[in-house]
Design a protein around this motif. Sequence first.
Motif, mmCIF file in Angstrom:
data_model
loop_
_atom_site.group_PDB
_atom_site.id
_atom_site.type_symbol
_atom_site.label_atom_id
_atom_site.label_comp_id
_atom_site.label_asym_id
_atom_site.label_seq_id
_atom_site.Cartn_x
_atom_site.Cartn_y
_atom_site.Cartn_z
ATOM 1 N N ARG A 44 -13.557 1.020 -4.612
ATOM 2 C CA ARG A 44 -13.783 2.060 -5.619
ATOM 3 C C ARG A 44 -14.304 3.312 -4.908
ATOM 4 N N GLU A 45 -13.838 4.459 -5.353
ATOM 5 C CA GLU A 45 -14.202 5.714 -4.701
ATOM 6 C C GLU A 45 -15.698 6.022 -4.795
ATOM 7 N N GLU A 46 -16.371 5.424 -5.789
ATOM 8 C CA GLU A 46 -17.810 5.651 -5.906
ATOM 9 C C GLU A 46 -18.557 5.237 -4.641
ATOM 10 N N PHE A 47 -18.063 4.209 -3.966
ATOM 11 C CA PHE A 47 -18.776 3.700 -2.788
ATOM 12 C C PHE A 47 -18.788 4.705 -1.633
ATOM 13 N N VAL A 48 -17.838 5.633 -1.606
ATOM 14 C CA VAL A 48 -17.763 6.578 -0.489
ATOM 15 C C VAL A 48 -17.971 8.019 -0.948
ATOM 16 N N ARG A 49 -18.477 8.212 -2.165
ATOM 17 C CA ARG A 49 -18.713 9.563 -2.652
ATOM 18 C C ARG A 49 -19.691 10.287 -1.725
ATOM 19 N N GLY A 50 -19.277 11.432 -1.184
ATOM 20 C CA GLY A 50 -20.129 12.212 -0.291
ATOM 21 C C GLY A 50 -19.971 11.879 1.177
ATOM 22 N N ILE A 51 -19.204 10.840 1.498
ATOM 23 C CA ILE A 51 -19.084 10.430 2.897
ATOM 24 C C ILE A 51 -18.324 11.465 3.723
ATOM 25 N N GLU A 111 -8.753 8.160 2.157
ATOM 26 C CA GLU A 111 -7.414 7.945 1.604
ATOM 27 C C GLU A 111 -7.516 7.035 0.384
ATOM 28 N N TYR A 112 -6.855 7.436 -0.692
ATOM 29 C CA TYR A 112 -6.774 6.583 -1.881
ATOM 30 C C TYR A 112 -5.348 6.636 -2.391
ATOM 31 N N LYS A 113 -4.580 5.609 -2.092
ATOM 32 C CA LYS A 113 -3.165 5.561 -2.450
ATOM 33 C C LYS A 113 -2.828 4.231 -3.112
ATOM 34 N N ASN A 114 -2.082 4.320 -4.191
ATOM 35 C CA ASN A 114 -1.625 3.113 -4.888
ATOM 36 C C ASN A 114 -2.767 2.151 -5.188
ATOM 37 N N GLY A 115 -3.909 2.724 -5.549
ATOM 38 C CA GLY A 115 -5.041 1.894 -5.921
ATOM 39 C C GLY A 115 -5.824 1.309 -4.765
ATOM 40 N N GLN A 116 -5.534 1.731 -3.525
ATOM 41 C CA GLN A 116 -6.235 1.178 -2.369
ATOM 42 C C GLN A 116 -7.053 2.270 -1.677
ATOM 43 N N LEU A 117 -8.339 2.021 -1.535
ATOM 44 C CA LEU A 117 -9.246 2.936 -0.849
ATOM 45 C C LEU A 117 -9.289 2.606 0.638
ATOM 46 N N ALA A 118 -9.245 3.639 1.490
ATOM 47 C CA ALA A 118 -9.300 3.442 2.944
ATOM 48 C C ALA A 118 -9.930 4.662 3.597
ATOM 49 N N LEU A 119 -10.489 4.457 4.766
ATOM 50 C CA LEU A 119 -10.981 5.553 5.597
ATOM 51 C C LEU A 119 -10.102 5.649 6.831
ATOM 52 N N GLN A 120 -9.683 6.872 7.159
ATOM 53 C CA GLN A 120 -8.945 7.120 8.391
ATOM 54 C C GLN A 120 -9.971 7.457 9.474
ATOM 55 N N LEU A 121 -9.917 6.718 10.580
ATOM 56 C CA LEU A 121 -10.907 6.839 11.640
ATOM 57 C C LEU A 121 -10.228 7.089 12.977
ATOM 58 N N SER A 122 -10.982 7.598 13.945
ATOM 59 C CA SER A 122 -10.450 7.746 15.296
ATOM 60 C C SER A 122 -11.533 7.418 16.316
ATOM 61 N N GLY A 123 -11.084 7.193 17.555
ATOM 62 C CA GLY A 123 -12.008 6.827 18.631
ATOM 63 C C GLY A 123 -12.541 5.414 18.502
ATOM 64 N N ILE A 124 -11.779 4.542 17.848
ATOM 65 C CA ILE A 124 -12.294 3.201 17.580
ATOM 66 C C ILE A 124 -12.105 2.277 18.781
ATOM 67 N N ASP A 125 -12.906 1.232 18.802
ATOM 68 C CA ASP A 125 -12.837 0.221 19.865
ATOM 69 C C ASP A 125 -12.824 -1.174 19.249
ATOM 70 N N LEU A 126 -12.122 -1.323 18.124
ATOM 71 C CA LEU A 126 -12.164 -2.555 17.347
ATOM 72 C C LEU A 126 -10.803 -3.225 17.283
ATOM 73 N N LEU A 127 -10.833 -4.533 17.340
ATOM 74 C CA LEU A 127 -9.643 -5.360 17.247
ATOM 75 C C LEU A 127 -9.067 -5.302 15.835
ATOM 76 N N ASP A 128 -7.761 -5.370 15.736
ATOM 77 C CA ASP A 128 -7.102 -5.402 14.439
ATOM 78 C C ASP A 128 -7.642 -6.569 13.609
ATOM 79 N N GLY A 129 -7.987 -6.291 12.356
ATOM 80 C CA GLY A 129 -8.507 -7.329 11.471
ATOM 81 C C GLY A 129 -10.013 -7.485 11.490
ATOM 82 N N THR A 130 -10.713 -6.704 12.302
ATOM 83 C CA THR A 130 -12.172 -6.839 12.401
ATOM 84 C C THR A 130 -12.836 -6.647 11.037
ATOM 85 N N PRO A 131 -13.685 -7.586 10.596
ATOM 86 C CA PRO A 131 -14.397 -7.427 9.324
ATOM 87 C C PRO A 131 -15.538 -6.412 9.478
#
Length: 234
Positions: A44-51, A111-131
């Motif tokens: 839900r977009e409320e969780f990232v309001r102001g981020i 990003e909020y598309k088709n009902g899915q909330l996501a953050l676009q990030l860069s400079g990451i050092d994390l394995l695909d699927g990391t919780p």
Amino acid sequence: MDNYQIVPIGNIESPYKQKFAIPRQPRLVPQAKARLIFTKDFNREEFVRGIDEFSHLWLLFRFHETADKGYSALVRPPRLGGNEKKGVFATRATFRPNGIGMSAVKLESIEYKNGQLALQLSGIDLLDGTPIIDIKPYLPYSDAMTDASAGFADTRPETQMTVAFSEQADSYISQQQQYPELRAFITNVLKQDPRPAYKKQKQQTQFYGMTLYDFNIRWQVDENHNQVIEISKQ
């Protein structure tokens, strides 16, 4: 002892499909782009309001591929060539009592598309699927301590590695359109010299492979020179 239950708030969709070749720290490869996909309960977009007022974020995450292997009181940091032991709490090693890691990454967009909330990030050092278990804003006045010292990891890791591309690899990169920064991404990953410490002492030509995004990448190492031999689709 009390036990605590932690649930993921999201998962990382990363170009790094295996632990090999992931940079030792965040932001060493700025072209490493990722998406944080929120789970159902936090979608839900409320969780990232102001981020979006913050340029960088702290991600707290679970070392999900090594957490079940337990922990060690002493570890061998790659920064010391794997030749010296340090206490696990004096390092950022993955084999920790609670398997929790942290990374400071750049927030590119929400990003909020088709009902899915996501953050676009860069400079990451994390394995695909990391919780991801929590997100906190990065606060420069508090988090960037200019008078801090960092022991054996006091400076940014640098190598003398150079990177070149074969005719096939060069052509393949030029023809693909999806990732305009692919050449720079591969170059910066290889400049970090992802080889195990014991391999760096060997003089003979060495051959390696890795997966970035959905590309299979093969390269060879001769002393301080990397030659990308071939790039192909998985």
